[in-house]
Design an enzyme around this catalytic site. Structure first.
Site, PDB file in Angstrom:
ATOM      1  N   SER A 199      40.120  24.734  51.376  1.00  0.00           N
ATOM      2  CA  SER A 199      41.071  25.609  52.045  1.00  0.00           C
ATOM      3  C   SER A 199      41.167  26.950  51.298  1.00  0.00           C
ATOM      4  O   SER A 199      40.132  27.561  51.048  1.00  0.00           O
ATOM      5  CB  SER A 199      42.430  24.904  52.152  1.00  0.00           C
ATOM      6  OG  SER A 199      43.277  25.608  53.031  1.00  0.00           O
ATOM      7  N   ASP A 226      38.246  24.100  62.932  1.00  0.00           N
ATOM      8  CA  ASP A 226      39.098  23.951  61.760  1.00  0.00           C
ATOM      9  C   ASP A 226      40.567  23.926  62.194  1.00  0.00           C
ATOM     10  O   ASP A 226      41.079  24.885  62.768  1.00  0.00           O
ATOM     11  CB  ASP A 226      38.823  25.124  60.820  1.00  0.00           C
ATOM     12  CG  ASP A 226      39.545  24.993  59.494  1.00  0.00           C
ATOM     13  OD1 ASP A 226      40.776  24.826  59.511  1.00  0.00           O
ATOM     14  OD2 ASP A 226      38.870  25.075  58.454  1.00  0.00           O
ATOM     15  N   HIS A 248      40.392  19.756  58.451  1.00  0.00           N
ATOM     16  CA  HIS A 248      40.530  20.814  57.460  1.00  0.00           C
ATOM     17  C   HIS A 248      40.476  20.131  56.095  1.00  0.00           C
ATOM     18  O   HIS A 248      41.355  19.354  55.774  1.00  0.00           O
ATOM     19  CB  HIS A 248      41.883  21.511  57.664  1.00  0.00           C
ATOM     20  CG  HIS A 248      42.091  22.723  56.794  1.00  0.00           C
ATOM     21  ND1 HIS A 248      41.333  23.868  56.905  1.00  0.00           N
ATOM     22  CD2 HIS A 248      42.982  22.977  55.812  1.00  0.00           C
ATOM     23  CE1 HIS A 248      41.761  24.774  56.033  1.00  0.00           C
ATOM     24  NE2 HIS A 248      42.765  24.258  55.347  1.00  0.00           N
TER      25      HIS A 248
END
Ligand SMILES: *[C@@H]1O[C@H](CO)[C@@H](O)[C@H](O)[C@H]1NC(C)=O
Ligand SMILES: *[C@@H]1O[C@H](CO)[C@@H](O)[C@H](O)[C@H]1NC(C)=O
Length: 312
Positions: free
Chosen positions: A113, A209, A257
């Site tokens: 991330s 995502d 994600h």
């Protein structure tokens, strides 16, 4: 995580193995390295020259874009490693058992991330801190944040990143060649700067995502105007032209994600596959230079191996 110079280095922890609790993860206690705080990046360089190999992983957790927001997270785990859990469960790419993590050598800069974006942005800087003989590779999981407009056509993420870069004075750690061409704000986007990276890098991203759909495009209405198609097109486009420096990529058509730090998506009987290959195998083959892996999935919902995120 604050994506600039010294901040991430302070979070570096060397881990001590405490116990094996479950089959899919083990708990690791937090160790603060006071000398690392004092020395910053120098510490890492020193350890490498002493023969240590370890993986440096940037945690995710988004960005603060102005003083108000940064102050609000100061006393949380996103603002200080002192507030992090004293015991973390390591699994997936962090597992210490070859059965769960057969392939990955620890000498790598990685992150997921916001941390995945940091490992892209800092890849060459990190390389430059280490002796030329040290093998250095970077891995970005769910860090390919794209510069897309929201479903109502506004430039939300572009403005947000411009604020992040301004607030943290990040221009000085971004690729000078990119900054000269596009200015610092736009060079926070991998699609604009990844072509300047010289160090081998591997990209793992869900084409769909879940964070980006929710936060960049907007929730719910993601596909009504075909806006999110742009996201996929963007990554696909990058793969041929701009991203030829990328040594590997695993872009699966899943709604997720971060897929490396969780056993079920990294390596398990039912883990996501692309070209019949798990993420763990693709990364391992790339890392050890057995096989280049560069694959982008067929369009959603073709992929039945996904572990799609479900949000309340
Ligand atoms: C800080 O950023 C947030 C989120 O973008 C925004 O809502 C807020 O108004 C900003 N505050 C200041 C003082 O600029
Ligand atoms: C995928 O891999 C499995 C296990 O390695 C193998 O049994 C299977 O035949 C492969 N399938 C395809 C389509 O290649």
């Amino acid at each position: 995580m604050v994506s600039k110079g010294v901040g991430p280095w302070l979070c570096i922890i060397l881990v001590g193995l405490l116990s094996l609790l479950t089959t899919e993860g083990y708990d690791v206690g937090l160790t603060f390295l006071d000398s690392a705080v004092a020395k910053g990046a120098e510490f890492v360089s020193e350890k490498f020259s002493q023969g240590f190999v370890f993986r440096i992983n940037y945690q995710g957790g988004g960005w603060c874009n102005n003083v108000t927001n940064c102050l609000a997270r100061r006393d949380t785990r996103l603002g200080s490693s002192k507030q992090m859990l004293k015991l973390e469960t390591f699994s997936g790419m962090f597992h210490n058992k070859p059965k769960y993590n057969p392939a990955v050598d620890p000498a790598m800069l990685a992150g997921c991330s916001a941390g995945g974006l940091t490992s892209i942005l800092q890849c060459d800087n990190f390389r430059s801190l280490l002796p030329p003989t040290t093998k250095v590779k970077c891995l970005s999981d769910a860090g390919f944040f794209i510069n897309a407009k929201t479903v109502i056509g506004t430039s939300h993420i572009e403005g947000f990143y411009a604020d992040v870069v301004k607030t943290h004075g990040s221009a000085k750690v971004l690729s000078p060649a990119c900054v000269a061409k596009l200015g610092p704000g736009l060079c926070f986007f991998p699609q604009n700067m990844v072509q300047y990276i010289k160090t081998p890098i591997f990209l793992i991203n869900a084409a769909y995502d879940s964070w980006q759909v929710k936060n960049i495009l907007a929730p719910g209405v993601a596909d009504r105007k075909g806006t999110w198609r742009e996201c996929k097109l963007d990554i696909t486009k990058c793969s041929s032209a701009q991203l030829n420096i990328l040594q590997g990529m695993f872009i699966n058509s899943c709604y997720s994600h971060c897929q490396t730090g969780i056993q079920e998506t990294w390596l398990r009987n039912d883990s996501p596959l692309l070209g019949n290959t798990t993420i763990a195998k693709a990364v391992g083959d790339w890392y050890y230079e057995r096989n280049a892996f560069q694959k982008i999935d067929c369009p959603y919902p073709c992929d039945k191996t996904c572990h799609n995120r479900v949000f309340d």
